[in-house]
Design a protein around this motif. Structure first.
Motif, mmCIF file in Angstrom:
data_model
loop_
_atom_site.group_PDB
_atom_site.id
_atom_site.type_symbol
_atom_site.label_atom_id
_atom_site.label_comp_id
_atom_site.label_asym_id
_atom_site.label_seq_id
_atom_site.Cartn_x
_atom_site.Cartn_y
_atom_site.Cartn_z
ATOM 1 N N VAL A 102 2.826 -5.182 -18.129
ATOM 2 C CA VAL A 102 2.887 -3.827 -18.669
ATOM 3 C C VAL A 102 4.071 -3.158 -17.998
ATOM 4 N N ASN A 103 4.830 -2.435 -18.791
ATOM 5 C CA ASN A 103 6.087 -1.868 -18.308
ATOM 6 C C ASN A 103 6.062 -0.366 -18.605
ATOM 7 N N VAL A 104 6.203 0.437 -17.549
ATOM 8 C CA VAL A 104 6.141 1.898 -17.714
ATOM 9 C C VAL A 104 7.513 2.514 -17.463
ATOM 10 N N PHE A 105 8.003 3.262 -18.422
ATOM 11 C CA PHE A 105 9.301 3.948 -18.284
ATOM 12 C C PHE A 105 9.079 5.441 -18.085
ATOM 13 N N TRP A 106 9.948 6.045 -17.265
ATOM 14 C CA TRP A 106 9.913 7.516 -17.159
ATOM 15 C C TRP A 106 11.320 8.070 -16.997
ATOM 16 N N LYS A 107 11.433 9.354 -17.392
ATOM 17 C CA LYS A 107 12.739 10.028 -17.329
ATOM 18 C C LYS A 107 12.987 10.506 -15.909
ATOM 19 N N ASN A 108 13.877 9.842 -15.216
ATOM 20 C CA ASN A 108 14.124 10.208 -13.823
ATOM 21 C C ASN A 108 15.221 11.250 -13.684
ATOM 22 N N LEU A 109 15.994 11.468 -14.768
ATOM 23 C CA LEU A 109 17.021 12.519 -14.741
ATOM 24 C C LEU A 109 16.556 13.662 -15.638
ATOM 25 N N ASP A 110 17.325 14.729 -15.645
ATOM 26 C CA ASP A 110 16.981 15.877 -16.475
ATOM 27 C C ASP A 110 16.863 15.434 -17.946
ATOM 28 N N ALA A 111 15.817 15.932 -18.630
ATOM 29 C CA ALA A 111 15.501 15.469 -19.992
ATOM 30 C C ALA A 111 16.670 15.618 -20.966
ATOM 31 N N PHE A 141 3.376 7.618 -10.141
ATOM 32 C CA PHE A 141 4.346 7.956 -9.105
ATOM 33 C C PHE A 141 5.445 8.870 -9.644
ATOM 34 N N PHE A 142 5.145 9.550 -10.749
ATOM 35 C CA PHE A 142 6.115 10.500 -11.329
ATOM 36 C C PHE A 142 5.280 11.557 -12.040
ATOM 37 N N ALA A 143 5.906 12.677 -12.391
ATOM 38 C CA ALA A 143 5.158 13.777 -13.037
ATOM 39 C C ALA A 143 4.822 13.395 -14.477
ATOM 40 N N ASP A 144 3.690 13.912 -14.988
ATOM 41 C CA ASP A 144 3.234 13.582 -16.346
ATOM 42 C C ASP A 144 4.316 13.801 -17.390
ATOM 43 N N GLU A 145 5.054 14.909 -17.239
ATOM 44 C CA GLU A 145 6.054 15.239 -18.269
ATOM 45 C C GLU A 145 7.265 14.295 -18.225
ATOM 46 N N GLN A 146 7.358 13.488 -17.175
ATOM 47 C CA GLN A 146 8.472 12.513 -17.114
ATOM 48 C C GLN A 146 8.130 11.222 -17.859
ATOM 49 N N PHE A 147 6.835 10.989 -18.089
ATOM 50 C CA PHE A 147 6.401 9.752 -18.747
ATOM 51 C C PHE A 147 7.137 9.555 -20.061
ATOM 52 N N PHE A 148 7.592 8.326 -20.285
ATOM 53 C CA PHE A 148 8.302 8.034 -21.516
ATOM 54 C C PHE A 148 7.557 7.023 -22.378
ATOM 55 N N ASP A 174 0.826 -1.223 0.000
ATOM 56 C CA ASP A 174 0.000 0.000 0.000
ATOM 57 C C ASP A 174 0.855 1.266 0.000
ATOM 58 N N VAL A 175 1.801 1.289 -0.917
ATOM 59 C CA VAL A 175 2.714 2.427 -1.026
ATOM 60 C C VAL A 175 1.981 3.610 -1.668
ATOM 61 N N THR A 176 2.088 4.782 -1.066
ATOM 62 C CA THR A 176 1.507 5.991 -1.674
ATOM 63 C C THR A 176 2.566 6.661 -2.561
ATOM 64 N N LYS A 177 2.094 7.591 -3.386
ATOM 65 C CA LYS A 177 3.022 8.335 -4.252
ATOM 66 C C LYS A 177 4.079 9.033 -3.400
ATOM 67 N N GLU A 178 3.620 9.677 -2.322
ATOM 68 C CA GLU A 178 4.552 10.421 -1.477
ATOM 69 C C GLU A 178 5.609 9.492 -0.870
ATOM 70 N N TYR A 179 5.153 8.339 -0.374
ATOM 71 C CA TYR A 179 6.092 7.401 0.240
ATOM 72 C C TYR A 179 7.104 6.913 -0.803
ATOM 73 N N PHE A 180 6.584 6.619 -1.992
ATOM 74 C CA PHE A 180 7.497 6.150 -3.042
ATOM 75 C C PHE A 180 8.561 7.198 -3.336
ATOM 76 N N ILE A 181 8.112 8.439 -3.542
ATOM 77 C CA ILE A 181 9.045 9.498 -3.948
ATOM 78 C C ILE A 181 10.049 9.819 -2.839
ATOM 79 N N THR A 182 9.567 9.916 -1.599
ATOM 80 C CA THR A 182 10.475 10.368 -0.533
ATOM 81 C C THR A 182 11.297 9.242 0.076
ATOM 82 N N LYS A 183 10.753 8.008 0.036
ATOM 83 C CA LYS A 183 11.460 6.926 0.737
ATOM 84 C C LYS A 183 12.074 5.892 -0.208
ATOM 85 N N LEU A 184 11.383 5.534 -1.277
ATOM 86 C CA LEU A 184 11.866 4.422 -2.095
ATOM 87 C C LEU A 184 12.679 4.888 -3.308
ATOM 88 N N HIS A 185 12.142 5.871 -4.029
ATOM 89 C CA HIS A 185 12.811 6.290 -5.262
ATOM 90 C C HIS A 185 14.222 6.788 -4.996
#
Lengths: 326, 326
Positions: B250-259, B141-148, B14-25
């Motif tokens: 299903v596999n979702v990729f996103w840009k985690n570093l500067d574009a 769990f990431f911003a829309d503009e990071q979606f790849f 039951d990981v929330t977006k906030e928990y993922f971003i601040t603790k796991l990512h």
């Protein structure tokens, strides 16, 4: 005590030029040549004689209070002395009151430079110590045009040189005293923790294995040189020398590869071959590309680069196997 | 059996977006996220349903007669099928008489491509499988503009992917079946015998340790994904997957570093970051300088280059220590 491989450098007696060229030089392994006529220096070069002949010559000397001289931490200074002062001090375990630079117990090392343009021209015994040069017969085991330099070396009791390589083949001639030389093959370069052409491991007999764990994988080759012995040190073989007594050596360098590979302004015979130097500069510059990346990415890609080079090594090996099996 | 370190990838409920971003990512470690709402696909995507919805879609599939697909030796071929044929074949251990490409026992792997411009545009479930896309709720769990990209993956029983890394963070969502995923940290890159972004070690469970002795130094991270599980695979983590049954992911990729770090023409999310790619090209070119040198010199200087890079790594480490202790 260390538990690593040690081998003795093999000794050869009454080696002729032809035997050296066809049997020893091609092996790319160090060898002690015994019984070669190196001239009357072995008998003549007593301390009194050296002082009488060259005592007033001004020499620039490495002086330090630690036996292990270390180019990386620079635990020594360059001092200017007369050759007479140097010889006298080098024979003493403890220096006279107030007649020392750092401490009563200090170590001296001379690597002669060109008299004409110090450090800007190669050393040549004939012009730098003309009054001594005729006493030495250099083993003519290479063509005249390959000759590069002849260097007078003097080491005080216990003095130990840092482990390094030179880019040219050379003969280290033991004229006076006894010297231990320890060598490592160029193929053991990965185990020597290099900083440029020098090993970071200062005391190879008591290395810090927590800091340098892979050093145990290196194979030592040891030899003891006595007056009259000539040690063949092939280019790129790492070596460190320890003067077990007051030592005088003559060291002859020659260009064993095609002349165009060597840097024009290499006065010591230790500048990396031109293509290699270009490669190292380019690799160093290439790594700057990573500066903008996060630390873990930087690390990751540095490892990718190492693997890329390892693969060129493996391909090199394979193509050599192929051509030799033809 | 292998005697190397294995760890389980930790699971989080039951990981929330906030928990993922601040603790796991921020940890840059893989994690299995359980109990996340990924939409009705987990219940709906039976074989019959998939065939009914998308059966006529034409797909390009990896087909091979060995379970371990190997990109380096290319022990598979690309074949074009309908999605219906693929689903039906993937569920069979043995193919029907005369209805196979190579052998009655063969393995299938789909990695969906963009429908619009195959391999020239990133895959996107919404446009490539619009009739299925609404069944999946991607974890935001990431911003829309990071979606790849979002990729449909299908693996037949036993199919195993080669060990590789991608340059973007991604979620591997297990929709159907069970999958074993084994991961290795980017910091273990030196032990994986890379050829580009792929490991040369095809069978990580039975590696040839004569050929790959350093593989024992790598630390495995294993996990078993069940329907509904989401595996976080951080960029540069090596991974290999094994379908323990017919699997749909299903596999979702996103840009985690500067574009600006990513290559513009990277349609798979696995092209090296621009600065790193420049570095690797420059290193590769730099090595050509050694071509004119004798084999032993080449080898020697390749080792010098490796050491040079190791030293930049050590300096990187030291400067990071310094700045963190401030």
């Amino acid at each position: 005590m260390m538990n690593y491989d040690t081998n003795l450098v093999p000794s050869y007696y009454d080696v002729t030029k032809e035997y050296f060229i066809t049997k020893l030089h091609v092996k790319r392994q160090p060898a002690v040549l015994c019984g070669i006529d190196i001239g009357p220096c072995v008998e003549k070069w007593t301390s009194d004689y050296l002082i009488e002949k060259s005592g007033s010559t001004i020499v620039k000397v490495h002086v330090g209070s630690e036996a292990n001289m270390n180019f990386l931490s620079k635990n020594f200074s360059y001092k200017t002395l007369t050759f007479e002062q140097l010889v006298k001090r080098s024979k003493k375990k403890i220096q006279d009151d107030n007649d020392y630079f750092f401490s009563p117990k200090e170590y001296y090392y001379l690597r002669s430079l060109s008299n004409e343009r110090r450090g800007k021209q190669v050393a040549n015994l004939k012009t730098d110590f003309p009054e001594l040069a005729d006493d030495v017969k250099l083993p003519c085991f290479f063509a005249d045009e390959q000759f590069f330099s002849s260097i007078l070396r003097l080491g005080s009791l216990g003095m130990q040189m840092w482990t390094h390589y030179d880019v040219m083949d050379n003969f280290l001639i033991q004229v006076q005293g006894e010297k231990r030389v320890t060598l490592f093959s160029p193929s053991d370069a990965s185990f020597l923790y290099l900083d440029g052409d020098k090993s970071e491991i200062v005391d190879i007999d008591n290395p810090d294995l927590n800091k340098y764990p892979n050093f145990v994988k290196a194979t030592r080759y040891d030899c003891l040189l006595r007056p009259g012995d000539v040690l063949f040190i092939p280019a790129f073989w790492f070596h460190t020398t320890q003067s077990l007594s007051f030592c005088i050596n003559v060291n002859v360098f020659w260009k064993n590869l095609d002349a165009h590979f060597y840097e024009k302004n290499d006065y010591y015979g230790n500048k990396d071959l031109i293509p290699a130097s270009k490669m190292l500069q380019a690799v160093s510059k290439a790594m700057n590309n990573l500066d903008s990346l996060p630390k873990d990415c930087k690390e990751f890609y540095a490892k990718r680069a190492i693997r890329l080079i390892e693969k060129t090594l493996e391909d090199n090996e394979k193509s050599a196997d192929k051509s030799s099996s033809k």
